[in-house]
Enzyme design. Sequence first.
Site, PDB file in Angstrom:
ATOM      1  N   HIS A 146     121.188  -0.108  -7.639  1.00 21.09           N
ATOM      2  CA  HIS A 146     120.343  -1.213  -8.134  1.00 21.09           C
ATOM      3  C   HIS A 146     120.726  -2.591  -7.588  1.00 21.09           C
ATOM      4  O   HIS A 146     120.072  -3.077  -6.681  1.00 21.09           O
ATOM      5  CB  HIS A 146     120.273  -1.246  -9.662  1.00 21.09           C
ATOM      6  CG  HIS A 146     119.553  -0.073 -10.234  1.00 21.09           C
ATOM      7  ND1 HIS A 146     118.270   0.234  -9.885  1.00 21.09           N
ATOM      8  CD2 HIS A 146     119.948   0.884 -11.116  1.00 21.09           C
ATOM      9  CE1 HIS A 146     117.892   1.322 -10.522  1.00 21.09           C
ATOM     10  NE2 HIS A 146     118.882   1.748 -11.268  1.00 21.09           N
TER      11      HIS A 146
ATOM     12  N   PRO B  42     112.176  10.769  -9.993  1.00 17.71           N
ATOM     13  CA  PRO B  42     110.809  11.143  -9.626  1.00 17.71           C
ATOM     14  C   PRO B  42     109.979  11.623 -10.810  1.00 17.71           C
ATOM     15  O   PRO B  42     108.787  11.333 -10.896  1.00 17.71           O
ATOM     16  CB  PRO B  42     111.010  12.271  -8.613  1.00 17.71           C
ATOM     17  CG  PRO B  42     112.316  11.961  -7.987  1.00 17.71           C
ATOM     18  CD  PRO B  42     113.160  11.374  -9.090  1.00 17.71           C
TER      19      PRO B  42
ATOM     20  N   LYS C   3     113.159   3.691 -25.018  1.00 17.16           N
ATOM     21  CA  LYS C   3     111.945   4.493 -24.838  1.00 17.16           C
ATOM     22  C   LYS C   3     112.020   5.308 -23.555  1.00 17.16           C
ATOM     23  O   LYS C   3     111.580   6.445 -23.489  1.00 17.16           O
ATOM     24  CB  LYS C   3     110.717   3.580 -24.763  1.00 17.16           C
ATOM     25  CG  LYS C   3     110.195   3.131 -26.100  1.00 17.16           C
ATOM     26  CD  LYS C   3     108.768   2.622 -25.923  1.00 17.16           C
ATOM     27  CE  LYS C   3     108.198   2.171 -27.260  1.00 17.16           C
ATOM     28  NZ  LYS C   3     106.825   1.666 -27.102  1.00 17.16           N
ATOM     29  N   PHE C   4     112.595   4.671 -22.532  1.00 19.43           N
ATOM     30  CA  PHE C   4     112.725   5.357 -21.254  1.00 19.43           C
ATOM     31  C   PHE C   4     113.598   6.602 -21.406  1.00 19.43           C
ATOM     32  O   PHE C   4     113.270   7.684 -20.920  1.00 19.43           O
ATOM     33  CB  PHE C   4     113.347   4.408 -20.228  1.00 19.43           C
ATOM     34  CG  PHE C   4     113.745   5.091 -18.955  1.00 19.43           C
ATOM     35  CD1 PHE C   4     112.780   5.503 -18.049  1.00 19.43           C
ATOM     36  CD2 PHE C   4     115.073   5.342 -18.671  1.00 19.43           C
ATOM     37  CE1 PHE C   4     113.142   6.154 -16.881  1.00 19.43           C
ATOM     38  CE2 PHE C   4     115.444   5.977 -17.507  1.00 19.43           C
ATOM     39  CZ  PHE C   4     114.480   6.382 -16.616  1.00 19.43           C
TER      40      PHE C   4
END
Lengths: 503, 503
Positions: free
Chosen positions: A344, A401, A125-126
């Site tokens: 990450h 962003p 979905k991202f």
Amino acid sequence: MIADGPTKTYCHRRLNFLTSKFYLHEMLNEMAELKELKSVPHRDFYNVRKVDTHIHAAACMSQKHLLTFIQETYKTDSDRVVLEKDGQKLTLKQVFHCLNKDPYDLTVDSLDVHAGRHTFHRFDKFNSKYNPVGASELREIFLKTDNYMNGEYFASIIKEVAHDLEESKYQHAEPRVSIYGRSPEEWDSLSKWFINHKVYSPNMRWIIQVPRIYDIFKEKKLVPNFSKMLENIFLPLFEATVNPQKHKHLNVFLQYVSGFDSVDDESKHSDHMFSFRSPKPEDWTTDDNPPYSYYIFHMYANIMVLNNLRKERGLSTFQFRPHCGEAGSITHLVLLLTSDNISHGLNLKKSPVLQYLYYLAQVPIAMSPLSNNSLFLEYSKNPLREFLHKGLCVSLSTDDPMQFHYTKEPLMEEYAIAAQLWKLSTCDVCEIARNSVLQSGLSHQDKCHFLGVNYLKDGPEGNDIRRSNVAQIRMAYRHDTLCNELSFIADAVKSDAMNSQYD
Amino acid sequence: MIADGPTKTYCHRRLNFLTSKFYLHEMLNEMAELKELKSVPHRDFYNVRKVDTHIHAAACMSQKHLLTFIQETYKTDSDRVVLEKDGQKLTLKQVFHCLNKDPYDLTVDSLDVHAGRHTFHRFDKFNSKYNPVGASELREIFLKTDNYMNGEYFASIIKEVAHDLEESKYQHAEPRVSIYGRSPEEWDSLSKWFINHKVYSPNMRWIIQVPRIYDIFKEKKLVPNFSKMLENIFLPLFEATVNPQKHKHLNVFLQYVSGFDSVDDESKHSDHMFSFRSPKPEDWTTDDNPPYSYYIFHMYANIMVLNNLRKERGLSTFQFRPHCGEAGSITHLVLLLTSDNISHGLNLKKSPVLQYLYYLAQVPIAMSPLSNNSLFLEYSKNPLREFLHKGLCVSLSTDDPMQFHYTKEPLMEEYAIAAQLWKLSTCDVCEIARNSVLQSGLSHQDKCHFLGVNYLKDGPEGNDIRRSNVAQIRMAYRHDTLCNELSFIADAVKSDAMNSQYD
């Protein structure tokens, strides 16, 4: 080694010790650090340099910025042909007509590029959030470098982002653009885009991201085996290195490229276990995608050879800075063996041995807690503060962003939230900012200018407090602590050697 | 009533029910709400109106803004006399010389106005943060309305903040300025400051804050009793109401004043228990400070009478919007009986009866979780999300951007952090923004313009989704739920009356 019981206990205990030691340091020296900072003239958190060490070019603008850009472009350019689809040339007006949308009425809601509750643990979905209004046409028109208009709009919006960075003066970014390995022409097209549209900015360095999507190209018969994909990615670079005159555009572009990234959903499972028995790239002819480690090893090997060749010829070299430890198996993190720094690193939480190794080797980690908060890990559970306190070399970055941030200053928003939620001190945030410059691909000259000429030296000697606003007390603490841990291990090795001598 | 066992159980259960009901609503209607919002043309979270419902004028600029303002002022005005101290007139240069500081070298670190770990549960330390560089002289020069320069600098910096709000177009603020009750001339001085420096902005309304510091004035023999303090605060307003021609400045200023606040550390203990046996204000002659409730009652009584008088004469009236429930006893919150809305309300967490009453009466609460995070309650424990979900009328406000915020857009920073940390939906944040306009002191015309002409009506009828971007599904849910709770109680009262009839 990372599964060995006694090693795990040892590392776990050393890490706990590092945490407790930092709290002690903080309690005793907090006010002294602050006093040091107060006495530094003209330097505070607002005017220390900060590099956004992990940001994807296609999402480097805020959602509001993209919306305004689309609306403004429509006002002046609606009759321009912007897309070729099924052999038909479409103007911007026709595209919006097909989508049944009036750009004036568009809102950030209908644009729908922001992540939210629905993207948590849903990388699929991202990924689709990269399509404004859910339309891949708009992504093609506004967020690609190699479309019908040769990526003119994408260049314009990136230049607007660059302009904001230059205005801010103290903020830098390293946007990541894609090379897919689909065809050998990609490099030419990308470097022409960079040069023709003059995308250069003194506040930006570039990173090349390679998506791990061999299976898609293979299925579409674009490549016969994995080796061809690697060739498409690396052969043009070897050629440009050997024969720079023949590849002028590419050579100019490469001056501003600081490294490579490998990207995709790490939590995808692979049936293949990478080992010395794995097929060679030219023999990887199945439709299956190779596993994470297979990609990483072959990218690493190519970058190494390429760097050696370039070094010999006095040319710039490239860092390898893959996404790693965002999700999936903790074994991904073993690639501290192959990487200059990683993005990450969340899963270090789960492996004391790897976490301690990242500490000892001071492997830089570009962390993005707001991105994690929308995708893989709630903000309150993010290990950034813990890593920082222990002394791991962490920086703060935005990732995307467009998908995650709300204000006009995404990097400052990232710092603000971390500082507020974790009650970080000024010295803490300035230490993170200093780490971001250190681990970035900025030039040696830039780093001298931003951190002081001795920045390569260890400990307080390497710190110019007038530029970094990091207290010397803090630097001394970090240096002493690291030396202590290292000498501990060195002593153990020595006594072990002695013992076996007398065995 | 708030201590009665069965009532507590009843309210506790109703509140739990409200929470569960909202989660059910969310699960079932989340996508439908989102779809409604997507179909609204030209309106999204960025261009719905938001009012900063709780912000102190003396801290309404960011720390960086104040720093830049001081430095810029010094460049042009260093030889100007700005302060009279011990009968000596001092120029800005002399002031900085005395402080042994060069303004060019000042940083946000040395300015030291930002709250942090050290202010948690230390309201005293927090209060001293209002002094830049720890120097009350700089507070006097830059952050006061009635100093040697008649508050010229303070007016200038507030006008810069107002300019930013006007530029943003969709953001408003209600800065709070002090009337101390030390002398009757304060009102004249404040209104002259407002008019002479043209501090008016269409994006600002004003609130008068009265610090609860009778004990200080009494000790300095500035007032003989509490009554004199009340007289200093309210008599000028009665006079201006009765004889507007004689008090022109004050009358103009009062058009832009929307209400009163009562401020100080609520956690301060008082030995006196307010009751009908308490001394009258003219008999309160001890050096002790009266308790919170005593202040609130007497302010309320004066405002009520004043409002009635003003209403009769067709003049504007004032809201009473005190700080309440930030700390101290939960009994402070009983003042929902006297208040139009309150600031903070954190302690409603601790009293189910009061919380339920605030819900039933829809008493607006201006909450500032970032301020609380630095002073009284960690962000993750803040009840804002819970209150919002249950249906209490909450808004988001900054309290003190100078002390708490990092970016150039403090109100957006406040919304961004809440949205990120609590994973609020677009409908949630737009509901908060709508609440902020409703509970603000903006004029009826402004509210019609920002929320739609029917904004005073209940339920979906009162909501113009094209202006508020709040889904009608949400409005209907809120309205039905509230009506249901109210009718529940009405039924209970009715059946109670019936029962007693047949007793």
